[in-house]
Write an enzyme that holds these catalytic residues in place. Structure first.
Site, PDB file in Angstrom:
ATOM      1  N   ARG A 149     -20.925  21.260  97.897  1.00 25.50           N
ATOM      2  CA  ARG A 149     -22.478  21.401  96.728  1.00 25.50           C
ATOM      3  C   ARG A 149     -22.180  20.567  95.764  1.00 25.50           C
ATOM      4  NH1 ARG A 149     -21.384  25.845  98.671  1.00 25.50           N
ATOM      5  NH2 ARG A 149     -20.031  27.979  97.833  1.00 25.50           N
TER       6      ARG A 149
ATOM      7  N   GLU B 206     -16.519  22.814  89.450  1.00 28.06           N
ATOM      8  CA  GLU B 206     -17.776  22.812  90.274  1.00 28.06           C
ATOM      9  C   GLU B 206     -19.309  23.449  89.174  1.00 28.06           C
ATOM     10  OE1 GLU B 206     -20.292  25.706  92.400  1.00 28.06           O
ATOM     11  OE2 GLU B 206     -19.011  26.253  93.905  1.00 28.06           O
TER      12      GLU B 206
ATOM     13  N   SER C 204     -17.650  30.210  91.674  1.00 29.43           N
ATOM     14  CA  SER C 204     -16.754  29.354  91.717  1.00 29.43           C
ATOM     15  C   SER C 204     -16.150  28.334  91.394  1.00 29.43           C
ATOM     16  CB  SER C 204     -16.925  28.991  92.931  1.00 29.43           C
ATOM     17  OG  SER C 204     -16.714  29.404  94.461  1.00 29.43           O
TER      18      SER C 204
HETATM   19  N1  EPU Z   1      -8.011  32.278  99.044  1.00 28.16           N
HETATM   20  C1  EPU Z   1      -6.668  32.507  98.483  1.00 28.16           C
HETATM   21  N2  EPU Z   1      -6.497  33.297  97.464  1.00 28.16           N
HETATM   22  C2  EPU Z   1      -8.301  33.760  96.507  1.00 28.16           C
HETATM   23  C3  EPU Z   1      -9.262  33.147  97.025  1.00 28.16           C
HETATM   24  C4  EPU Z   1      -8.902  32.359  98.230  1.00 28.16           C
HETATM   25  O1  EPU Z   1      -5.394  32.395  99.230  1.00 28.16           O
HETATM   26  O2  EPU Z   1      -7.408  34.047  95.437  1.00 28.16           O
HETATM   27  C5  EPU Z   1      -7.872  31.558 100.126  1.00 28.16           C
HETATM   28  C6  EPU Z   1      -7.737  32.279 101.751  1.00 28.16           C
HETATM   29  O3  EPU Z   1      -6.692  31.562 102.666  1.00 28.16           O
HETATM   30  C7  EPU Z   1      -8.764  33.356 102.060  1.00 28.16           C
HETATM   31  C8  EPU Z   1      -9.448  31.477 102.021  1.00 28.16           C
HETATM   32  O4  EPU Z   1      -8.611  30.813 100.402  1.00 28.16           O
HETATM   33  O5  EPU Z   1      -8.728  32.976 103.223  1.00 28.16           O
HETATM   34  C9  EPU Z   1     -10.627  31.139 101.605  1.00 28.16           C
HETATM   35  O6  EPU Z   1     -11.640  31.952 100.910  1.00 28.16           O
HETATM   36  P1  EPU Z   1     -12.810  32.870 100.654  1.00 28.16           P
HETATM   37  O7  EPU Z   1     -13.110  32.835 101.953  1.00 28.16           O
HETATM   38  O8  EPU Z   1     -13.065  33.816  99.366  1.00 28.16           O
HETATM   39  O9  EPU Z   1     -13.808  31.863 100.071  1.00 28.16           O
HETATM   40  P2  EPU Z   1     -13.380  30.303  99.262  1.00 28.16           P
HETATM   41  O10 EPU Z   1     -13.218  28.933  99.746  1.00 28.16           O
HETATM   42  O11 EPU Z   1     -12.674  30.962  98.359  1.00 28.16           O
HETATM   43  C10 EPU Z   1     -16.194  29.379  99.449  1.00 28.16           C
HETATM   44  C11 EPU Z   1     -17.477  29.429  98.475  1.00 28.16           C
HETATM   45  C12 EPU Z   1     -17.933  30.260  98.014  1.00 28.16           C
HETATM   46  C13 EPU Z   1     -17.997  31.337  99.298  1.00 28.16           C
HETATM   47  C14 EPU Z   1     -17.022  31.414  99.843  1.00 28.16           C
HETATM   48  C15 EPU Z   1     -17.904  32.220 101.166  1.00 28.16           C
HETATM   49  C16 EPU Z   1     -16.497  27.307  97.635  1.00 28.16           C
HETATM   50  C17 EPU Z   1     -16.247  26.043  96.716  1.00 28.16           C
HETATM   51  N3  EPU Z   1     -16.749  28.113  97.767  1.00 28.16           N
HETATM   52  O12 EPU Z   1     -15.304  29.822  99.107  1.00 28.16           O
HETATM   53  O13 EPU Z   1     -19.072  30.185  97.236  1.00 28.16           O
HETATM   54  O14 EPU Z   1     -19.118  32.568  98.651  1.00 28.16           O
HETATM   55  O15 EPU Z   1     -16.878  29.892 100.173  1.00 28.16           O
HETATM   56  O16 EPU Z   1     -18.389  31.198 102.202  1.00 28.16           O
HETATM   57  O17 EPU Z   1     -17.127  26.284  97.904  1.00 28.16           O
HETATM   58  C18 EPU Z   1     -19.355  29.379  94.541  1.00 28.16           C
HETATM   59  O18 EPU Z   1     -19.785  28.620  95.043  1.00 28.16           O
HETATM   60  O19 EPU Z   1     -19.707  30.249  94.201  1.00 28.16           O
HETATM   61  C19 EPU Z   1     -19.005  30.573  95.659  1.00 28.16           C
HETATM   62  C20 EPU Z   1     -18.453  32.037  95.178  1.00 28.16           C
END
Ligand code: EPU
Length: 337
Positions: free
Chosen positions: A162, A333, A237
């Site tokens: 990012r 972000e 995010s």
């Molecule tokens: N999780 C929770 N609670 C929540 C959300 C997430 O416990 O409410 C934990 C869970 O363990 C889950 C893990 O976080 O397995 C990962 O969650 P998720 O796959 O939804 O991914 P993220 O790390 O929350 C990142 C990106 C997203 C992108 C997804 C998928 C960032 C800041 N965000 O989210 O990007 O779509 O991975 O690759 O890196 C964006 O940048 O706007 C965005 C949506």
């Protein structure tokens, strides 16, 4: 090209924050952009792309320049790959769909990311195991000082998680006018390792995925977790996932044995901020007309009529609480303006 006065920016930011721009102009070519930038009567200028990664907290006392350059073109190709140039004002997801219609592979995991092509390199957008930098060749930018077009190669953009040179020391110095991508024509390299994609493909009963079915799976996952900005104001995010040292992570694990993590390097791991925010009790919390999304704690939402200042205060409260509980600083972000 027409300069308007006192325009609401509500339709121009996915958070749906209703602040005013003193002046506003939409430019459709690099030439128009240069003309506008030379206007001495508007000393303060703000560049606006897709408005999908910003939180507006006050009226903008400046000339807002909406980058509305359109066009997608094949620049060259050989048997296996194709170079495609997309202008900055193209909507990102529509561009991804154009690639899929032409069976050009590479961007399918990044389906449905809000925003425009021109802002995609600034934060090196990424999702489900793929980042923009994996398919980015170069971008043409307008140097705000010289008003000349320059080219930045992939290496020159210093892409990180990012992050890019356009968020660091080149911040505010250039406007991206187009981006060149290298995509595959066949034998697409499918990225299905991300757990959520695998399980979604199973749900969809797809054993031999194509770039189109991966895109469909990503769209289904995103629609199930992330609010559609057309219905509920949001900026994806709100926070970055923090990167911490392995030592710090071990300490954290001793207090919170279930804390998830992703490897980053020999010394560091990334912790999902969504998990931290959920553990801190914020997931799904509403404060009148704004709050934390109920299905994804990383996303702050405007249910309609919220002020940017309110959402900013909530983000600060979340940061403070996470720091107090976990001793981890989480960074926004989105750009706060
Ligand atoms: N999780 C929770 N609670 C929540 C959300 C997430 O416990 O409410 C934990 C869970 O363990 C889950 C893990 O976080 O397995 C990962 O969650 P998720 O796959 O939804 O991914 P993220 O790390 O929350 C990142 C990106 C997203 C992108 C997804 C998928 C960032 C800041 N965000 O989210 O990007 O779509 O991975 O690759 O890196 C964006 O940048 O706007 C965005 C949506």
């Amino acid at each position: 090209m027409h300069i308007k006065t006192d325009i609401s920016l509500k339709p121009y930011n996915t958070f749906g924050i209703d602040v005013n721009a003193k002046h506003f102009v939409s430019v459709t070519s690099a030439t128009e952009l240069k003309t506008v930038l030379k206007l001495k009567e508007y000393p303060n200028k703000l560049i606006l792309g897709g408005g999908s990664n910003m939180l507006l907290t006050k009226d903008v006392n400046a000339l807002v320049i909406h980058i509305n350059l359109k066009g997608i073109a094949i620049v060259s190709q050989d048997n296996s790959s194709v170079l495609v140039k997309a202008e900055a004002g193209e909507n990102w997801h529509e561009f991804v769909l154009w690639c899929l219609e032409n069976d050009f592979g590479g961007l399918e995991n990044m389906s449905l990311i809000p925003g425009n092509v021109g802002t995609s390199p600034i934060q090196n957008i990424g999702a489900y195991g793929v980042e923009l930098k994996d398919h980015f060749v170069s971008c043409e930018v307008l140097n705000l000082e010289t008003l000349q077009i320059e080219t930045f190669s992939n290496a020159e953009c210093h892409f990180g998680y990012r992050n890019s040179i356009f968020k660091q020391h080149a911040k505010g110095q250039y406007i991206i006018v187009n981006v060149l991508f290298k995509l595959t024509k066949h034998n697409h390299l499918l990225q299905t390792n991300y757990g959520a994609i695998q399980s979604q493909l199973e749900v969809m009963n797809i054993s031999k995925p194509t770039i189109k079915s991966i895109s469909d799976a990503v769209i289904a996952i995103r629609e199930s977790k992330l609010p559609n900005p057309k219905e509920i104001g949001n900026s994806g995010s709100f926070f970055k996932n923090p990167i911490i040292s392995k030592n710090h992570f071990k300490q954290l694990q001793s207090n919170f044995p279930k804390v998830p993590s992703y490897p980053v390097s020999e010394q560091e791991v990334k912790v999902p901020a969504g998990w931290l925010i959920e553990q801190a009790g914020f997931k799904g919390k509403t404060f009148g007309n704004y709050g934390v999304h109920k299905k994804q704690a990383l996303v702050l939402v405007n249910y309609g009529g919220a002020q940017g200042e309110d959402i900013l205060s909530l983000s600060k409260l979340i940061q403070k609480t996470i720091y107090r509980i976990f001793d981890i600083s989480i960074e926004a972000e989105v750009n706060i303006l």
